[in-house]
Design a protein around this motif. Structure first.
Motif: not given
Length: 803
Positions: A526-531, A556-558, A580-589, A607-609
């Motif tokens: 299964p898919k897991y959130p990624k950074k 996930s975070e980008l 940008i507000s319509g992104l459901e799976n990723i969050k922009l940082v 080290e977290t990516f």
């Protein structure tokens, strides 16, 4: 009152005098103009009188001389008459001479005297005309009627101007004038020689020609007159031949310069024409040369706005064996139809339009103008046109202008999708290099009538030296179906898409024996959130974000790290159509900073990516050297920080580190860091790739080289563009890397055909593998029917629509 009346009386005469003054001025002007006209008329009359007097004097002198000759001849006849017995006949002859008309003196005139006066008159008249040319009233009147509102200029200057224009407009005017001057000199010189010598006129003309052609022939002349004339003719001949030599020398120099600068015409057929010049031209030429190797070579013509010598020197620096392919360079603009016709554009089998070394908008604007120029070729285009685009949004406009002949390759779009695929599938860039390049295995489409009526599951294992990947359906307008159903039956006209080493290296054979047994029931995890971290800012970053949105799991975070301010980034993303507000799976940082400044990079949680993508920054897209230098510096800086934050315990490395700087230990630490932290770096220059690939501290995506490979492949066969468009699209089939446990048990011994059959049961096409510990994958392996032992650490390359 008296005073006023006096003033009125004094002023009234002044007012009344004004018309008188005007009238007097007019009379004075008329008097002056009449005086000028009188002087001109007087000078013209004097000129006419002088000219008439000279001409009458010449004719009268000729008449007198002829009359004297006649009288001398009569005296001679009378002397002969007195001494002759037959008096009557001679008397008749004398009376016949006396009965001649007085108007026939020119027929009896001495020819040499006429020639002499003609020569003198011809020599004097040019000087007289040049002196009094502007005083000829009739000619002046004609010139005034002709020029109307034109500027008043002397007639001599107008004639000089017309001569100048004639020499400038007509290229052969100089040679024609030189020919006329030579003929005039020979004729005039022959006439002068005839007047001062004893020979005939024909002999005089021949001598005149010899004096013109060879100035030394006049040395044996005797007498003052013949010597003066012969020296004059020889001097004119030397001047004429010196002028002729200069014209010939200039023509030869101009022709040599034209050849040297690439201005001559190319007479070729079925050649590949490249329009424009860019930094990835070398890679494109290599791929086209390799593609032409199977046919014994070919001809590639390059048309660019550079000197031919510079282009040939740059191509020679590639130090590449073109294997029988000739590269012809021509200097010119692809925007000019005359230059396009010079390189036989209508007879080329393929035309490649390269993007210029400018920013993306300017590149596509220039490319659009070139396509417009190609559509203006009257003879039409025999081959298709492959256009390199920089912005996906400009692709529909180019196709609208060019029509069905246009095939586009959007460089940024292809590389952006490939970098995202490589971020989750290490080694995929190398696989794409092998498939796109002509050095290994690539796509081919061909018709095989003997396969009609077979199902695709049988066609799939019918080629011992190729791997079928799809079908070109003839009944559906030539649509190409990748990874079709096993039950699809080939019909008449259908063609087979395969991956093979060359177009003549494969053919269908008998069906091999395969094992259709059980295989591991591997279930995709299964898919897991990624950074994910983006270092840099690409023009198509909005499209890359949309691909990640469809690919990544929710949560996930980008992270986007570059020097562009946050507000400007959001504005650019919004302008490109990203909600940008319509992104459901990723969050922009967003993080601002320079990727080549250590303290800025150290502020990131490297080290977290899960994956880090080093993008070729948009601000440096005009210079591949600066762009690659920045990418390389960012890569080394990130790897160094990662290795220090997560050191690998190695006693030997620690000893070397404390003993001093060790290049080998530093590289080993970054290589170990690369095993844990994945970095994908985009590069342009192959030299940068060689530096980084040796250290193996990053997965590289050679953007320019991959785009050149795609351009070459579409130029050879435009149908392949449909295949590449689907493989690089967000949906549908794409290239993937699967673990071995999807197809085999650990240490299981089976042949590659069996693995291909197991892949079909998963609705995938297995096209190759990479063994555990190997540096490169093997696409379309040979000896597919020979069994071998496989390891669970091996991986397989597939074409699949399943994530």
């Amino acid at each position: 009152m008296p005073t006023k009346s006096n003033e009125d009386s004094n002023s009234s005469p002044n007012k009344s005098d004004r018309p008188v003054l005007k009238k007097s001025r007019t009379i004075a002007d008329d008097t002056q103009s009449r005086a000028r006209i009188g002087r001109r008329s007087k000078s013209s009359l004097i000129f006419y009188l002088l000219t008439s007097t000279c001409m009458l004097s010449i004719f009268y002198a000729t008449y007198l001389q002829n009359r004297v000759a006649e009288l001398q001849e009569e005296i001679t006849n009378l002397h002969r008459l007195c001494s002759d017995k037959d008096v009557r006949n001679d008397v008749v002859k004398v009376f016949q001479l006396e009965d001649k008309s007085s108007f026939s003196y020119f027929s009896n005139a001495d020819g040499r005297t006429v020639a002499l006066y003609t020569v003198l008159f011809t020599l004097v008249m040019p000087f007289v005309l040049y002196k009094y040319f502007d005083h000829l009233s009739p000619i002046k009147n004609i010139s005034k009627r002709a020029k109307n509102n034109k500027q008043e200029v002397p007639l001599k200057r107008r004639i000089a101007y017309m001569v100048d224009v004639c020499f400038s407009v007509y290229p052969y005017a100089k040679l024609l004038a030189l020919l006329l001057a030579t003929i005039f000199l020979i004729g005039f010189g022959g006439l002068a020689l005839y007047a001062v010598s004893d020979g005939s006129f024909a002999e005089a003309l021949w001598l005149s020609w010899t004096f013109v052609a060879d100035s030394g022939n006049h040395a044996d002349r005797v007498g003052t007159g013949p010597r003066i004339v012969s020296v004059s003719i020889s001097s004119g001949g030397m001047l004429i031949f010196a002028t002729l030599l200069g014209l010939v020398s200039d023509a030869i120099s101009e022709k040599m310069d034209s050849l040297r600068k690439g201005k001559s015409e190319v007479i070729e057929r079925n050649h590949i024409l490249i329009l424009g010049w860019s930094d990835n031209l070398g890679s494109l030429l290599k791929q086209l040369a390799i593609a032409n190797k199977s046919i014994g070579g070919g001809v590639i013509v390059v048309l660019a706005e550079r000197d031919r010598e510079e282009m040939e020197m740059d191509i020679a620096k590639l130090e590449f064996d073109f294997m029988g392919t000739s590269v012809i360079c021509r200097s010119g603009s692809p925007l000019i139809l005359a230059d396009l016709m010079k390189v036989s554009v209508s007879k080329a089998r393929a035309i490649i339009v390269l993007a210029s070394d400018e920013n993306a908008d300017q590149r596509d604007a220039c490319t659009l103008r070139v396509v417009l120029s190609l559509t203006g070729v009257k003879e039409g285009l025999k081959g298709h046109v492959v256009v390199e685009m920089s912005n996906l949004n400009n692709e529909p406009l180019v196709k609208l202008v060019g029509g069905e002949l246009i095939e586009t390759v959007v460089a940024h779009d292809v590389i952006g999708h490939l970098m995202i695929q490589c971020a989750f599938q290490p080694g995929l860039a190398q696989i794409w290099e092998d498939i796109l390049g002509f050095e290994n295995d690539e796509f081919y489409i061909k018709r095989w009538p003997q396969l009609d009526g077979l199902r695709f599951e049988d066609v799939f294992i019918s080629f011992p030296d190729a791997i079928p990947c799809g079908i070109k359906v003839a009944a559906d307008g030539g649509k190409i179906i990748l990874n079709p159903d096993d039950e699809y039956v080939l019909k008449e006209g259908d063609e087979v898409l395969v991956i093979a080493e060359d177009d003549d290296s494969y053919a269908p054979g008998p069906l091999p024996e395969v094992c259709r047994g059980l295989f591991p029931g591997y279930i995709n995890p299964p898919k897991y959130p990624k950074k994910i971290l983006f270092c840099g800012w690409r023009r198509d970053i909005c499209d890359m974000i949309l691909v990640l949105e469809a690919f990544l799991a929710q949560g996930s975070e980008l992270w986007i790290f570059n020097e562009v301010p946050k507000k400007e980034r959001e504005k650019k993303l919004t302008d490109d159509g990203l909600d940008i507000s319509g992104l459901e799976n990723i969050k922009l940082v967003h993080r601002e900073g320079s990727a080549v400044i250590k303290r800025h990079v150290e502020s990131l949680p490297l080290e977290t990516f899960d994956s880090i993508l080093i993008l070729a920054d948009e601000s440096l897209e005009d210079s591949i050297v600066h762009s690659d230098s920045r990418s390389l510096a960012t890569l080394l800086l990130i790897r160094d920080i990662q290795s220090k934050r997560h050191p690998i315990k190695d006693t030997k490395s620690n000893i070397l580190r404390h003993s001093g700087f060790s290049h080998g230990s530093w590289i080993r630490e970054m290589q170990k860091a690369s095993d844990k932290f994945r970095i994908i770096s985009e590069i342009h220059d192959s030299r940068t790739r060689n530096v980084v690939s040796v250290s193996r501290i990053s997965d590289l995506v050679p953007s320019d080289e991959l785009v050149s490979m795609a351009l070459a492949m579409v130029a050879v066969d435009k149908q392949i563009n449909r295949v590449l468009e689907e493989l690089f699209a967000e949906e549908g089939n794409e290239m993937r890397i699967r673990p071995a446990e999807c197809f085999i048990f650990d240490q299981e011994e089976i042949c590659f055909y069996d693995i291909m059959i197991r892949g079909r049961q998963r609705e995938e096409i297995v096209i190759g593998y990479r063994l555990a510990g190997a540096d490169r994958a093997r696409i379309n392996p040979s000896h597919k029917s020979e069994p071998r032992k496989w390891s669970i650490e091996d991986v397989f390359v597939v074409i699949s629509s399943v994530e």
